[in-house]
Design an enzyme around this catalytic site. Structure first.
Site, PDB file in Angstrom:
ATOM      1  N   GLU A 293      -8.577  66.055 -34.687  1.00  0.00           N
ATOM      2  CA  GLU A 293      -8.192  67.254 -34.140  1.00  0.00           C
ATOM      3  C   GLU A 293      -6.932  67.524 -33.800  1.00  0.00           C
ATOM      4  O   GLU A 293      -6.753  66.710 -32.882  1.00  0.00           O
ATOM      5  CB  GLU A 293      -9.438  67.855 -32.833  1.00  0.00           C
ATOM      6  CG  GLU A 293      -9.558  69.209 -32.676  1.00  0.00           C
ATOM      7  CD  GLU A 293      -8.524  69.539 -31.962  1.00  0.00           C
ATOM      8  OE1 GLU A 293      -7.409  70.626 -31.919  1.00  0.00           O
ATOM      9  OE2 GLU A 293      -8.593  69.248 -30.297  1.00  0.00           O
ATOM     10  N   CYS A 327      -5.237  73.679 -27.933  1.00  0.00           N
ATOM     11  CA  CYS A 327      -4.864  73.703 -29.213  1.00  0.00           C
ATOM     12  C   CYS A 327      -5.553  75.279 -29.404  1.00  0.00           C
ATOM     13  O   CYS A 327      -5.805  75.551 -30.455  1.00  0.00           O
ATOM     14  CB  CYS A 327      -6.300  72.645 -29.697  1.00  0.00           C
ATOM     15  SG  CYS A 327      -6.997  72.209 -29.134  1.00  0.00           S
TER      16      CYS A 327
END
Length: 542
Positions: A293, A327
């Site tokens: 990720e 993020c």
């Protein structure tokens, strides 16, 4: 040896404590903050269950008070990585011999320890070492990590229950084996929950792990390692290796016993790892699993029918909670001209009330960015926008001060061009860039949003018009792996919104769901025939 078809306790999301003035949890946390701030601890490596100290050390400091040393950290190198690989290899057989419910029980125990006696310790170390407010620490270091451990045990039960059909006269079984080697877990600074989940999810499935934490989150990660030990994780199952990417990551991905990489961090680092593994592919004993990720340039897209107060709140929270160091943080927005004057006024007024400072002062909504490199990146982007006359305008904020800590004011930039740098480049800080579009160009601007970015992690549409929502869902189908309707693009909850994106945002293996756990097993099909044939001839030969 226990015998039975066991079920894990039904998972539930951990309730978020409020830390309101006068509450008992606020008092407990304040006391723990004072205790940890008043000491300097030593953080060793942990290899095969033993603490290892090296000659290479570094200071661990508070980002919001950069001269305040919290710990002395020992750093790993190639020698320690080799020892850890051997320790993980040695521990494999015994760990795999544990029944799945015994492994699940260890991590369920870890969840209960974190929900109870370890809560303040992990939250306080996250606040001090990563500059999170009490709320941001609570939803991350406590609640989300507790959820990961509870739900992953439940997902493991479901995964093991996945079995094939059997024809008459035979029995088909599917054995969900661990991978044939060790897993390298590389964890980021911004979420203590991710730091706990990346090594423990593969371990739950019977794998042994090398864990390389970010050095900027190593205080809370050190206490997580202690929590793993307290919960009963055997020596060598998770090996703790703080250090630089080159010193730890490169030798860890070079060994032929590598079975997988569980990664959260920057796109560039993941690309580097992928390239290293590709170059070494002929050396490995198996094709390593790569689960990552990575970056994001997450968007909020507003339609003229958007509810104004909800849009403003989503931008304020989505862009500036934890200094934008998520993020999933809202870092670009598209706003119609008809809404912009009102939205601009709301943002300016609300940001004037948003306090920033030491996270031990519970009145502060924001702390400091993580380190000097991040501070310089944010300051550079803000100064460039200030100098870009006619291309960008600083609407609010823009102040940067690193005299005491790495403080960057929550900043809103208006970009005249949707391809302006801060509309495209991931900054990972408290900078929100807004492009104002003509209402009549809604469809064209929506397409711009869908295709402009190399990332595809999170995004949101704000509209009261249901036909608009339906159309946006289609146009933005591949622009975000986690998509929100009339909500900020942050705050995914384990078991509710499986998290992950594609394009340059990662492999989209969805942490917080069974999909992620499937990556850490290597199934073996077993067919048992009860009465096997004794003649090679088929009837058609007669």
């Amino acid at each position: 040896m226990s015998i039975g078809l066991f079920r894990t306790p039904p998972p539930r999301n951990e309730p978020v404590l409020g830390y309101a003035p006068g509450s008992p949890e606020r008092k407990r946390l304040a006391d723990e903050l004072a205790r940890q701030a008043g000491e300097v601890i030593e953080i060793p490596l942990v290899i095969g269950g033993r603490e290892v100290r090296t000659e290479r050390t570094a200071d661990v400091v508070m980002p919001h008070d950069k001269r305040h040393v919290l710990a002395k950290l020992h750093l790993a190198g190639a020698r320690e990585v080799a020892l850890a690989i051997d320790a993980a290899t040695h521990a494999r057989a015994a760990w795999q011999a544990f029944s799945w419910e015994e492994r699940a029980a260890i991590f369920l125990r870890a969840a209960e320890l974190l929900a109870g006696p370890w809560r303040e310790r992990i939250n306080a170390s996250t606040m001090l070492g990563q500059s999170k407010t009490c709320h941001q620490a609570e939803i991350d270091a406590a609640c989300e990590l507790i959820d990961f451990w509870r739900f992953n045990a439940h997902f493991a039960e479901r995964l093991y229950a996945e079995q094939p059909e059997s024809a008459p006269g035979c029995w088909n079984r599917l054995e969900h084996r661990p991978l044939d080697g060790y897993v390298l877990a590389i964890t980021p600074f911004n979420f203590t929950s991710i730091a706990g989940n990346l090594p423990s999810a593969p371990a739950l499935l019977g794998n042994t792990v090398l864990w390389k934490p970010a050095t900027t989150s190593v205080l809370s990660n050190h206490w997580l390692m202690k929590l793993f030990e307290a919960a009963g994780v055997p020596p060598g199952v998770i090996n703790f290796l703080p250090g630089s990417g080159a010193d730890v990551g490169d030798p860890a991905v070079a060994d032929k016993r590598l079975a997988g990489v569980h990664f959260t961090g920057s796109t560039g680092v993941f690309n580097h790892i992928w390239g290293k593994i590709g170059a070494n592919i002929a050396r490995y004993g198996q094709y390593p699993r790569l689960v990552g990720e990575t970056g994001g340039k997450d968007f909020v897209f507003a339609h003229p029918s958007a509810e104004r107060a909800a849009l403003a709140t989503a931008l304020l929270r989505g862009a500036f909670e934890y200094q934008g160091q998520k993020c999933s943080a809202a870092s670009r927005a598209y706003v119609p001209k008809s809404l912009w004057p009102d939205l601009r006024a709301r943002l300016v007024a609300e940001l004037a009330q948003m306090k920033m400072g030491d996270v031990r002062d519970f009145k502060n909504f924001m702390g400091a960015v993580i380190d000097g490199a991040s501070f310089a990146k944010q300051k550079g982007a803000i100064e460039a926008a200030r100098a870009a006359r006619g291309k960008a305008e600083i609407v609010a904020g823009g102040g940067c001060d690193d005299a005491q800590g790495y403080f960057v004011q929550p900043t809103v930039i208006e970009a005249k061009d949707p391809s302006y740098d801060t509309m495209c480049t991931e900054l990972f800080g408290p900078v929100l860039t807004i492009h104002v579009y003509d209402d009549a160009r809604f469809a064209e601007t929506l397409e711009e949003c869908a295709t402009r970015s190399e990332y595809a992690l999170t995004g949101a549409i704000f509209a009261e018009d249901r036909a608009v929502v339906r159309g946006a869902l289609e146009t933005l189908r591949f622009a975000a792996g986690n998509f929100y309707i009339n909500d900020k693009p942050t705050g995914a909850v384990v078991g509710q919104q499986p998290f992950g994106g594609s394009r340059a945002s990662g492999t989209n293996d969805k942490a917080g769901s069974i999909l992620n756990l499937m990556r850490w097993v290597s199934p073996r099909t077993i067919k048992e025939t009860f009465v096997p044939p004794t003649d090679w001839r088929y009837p058609f030969l007669g």
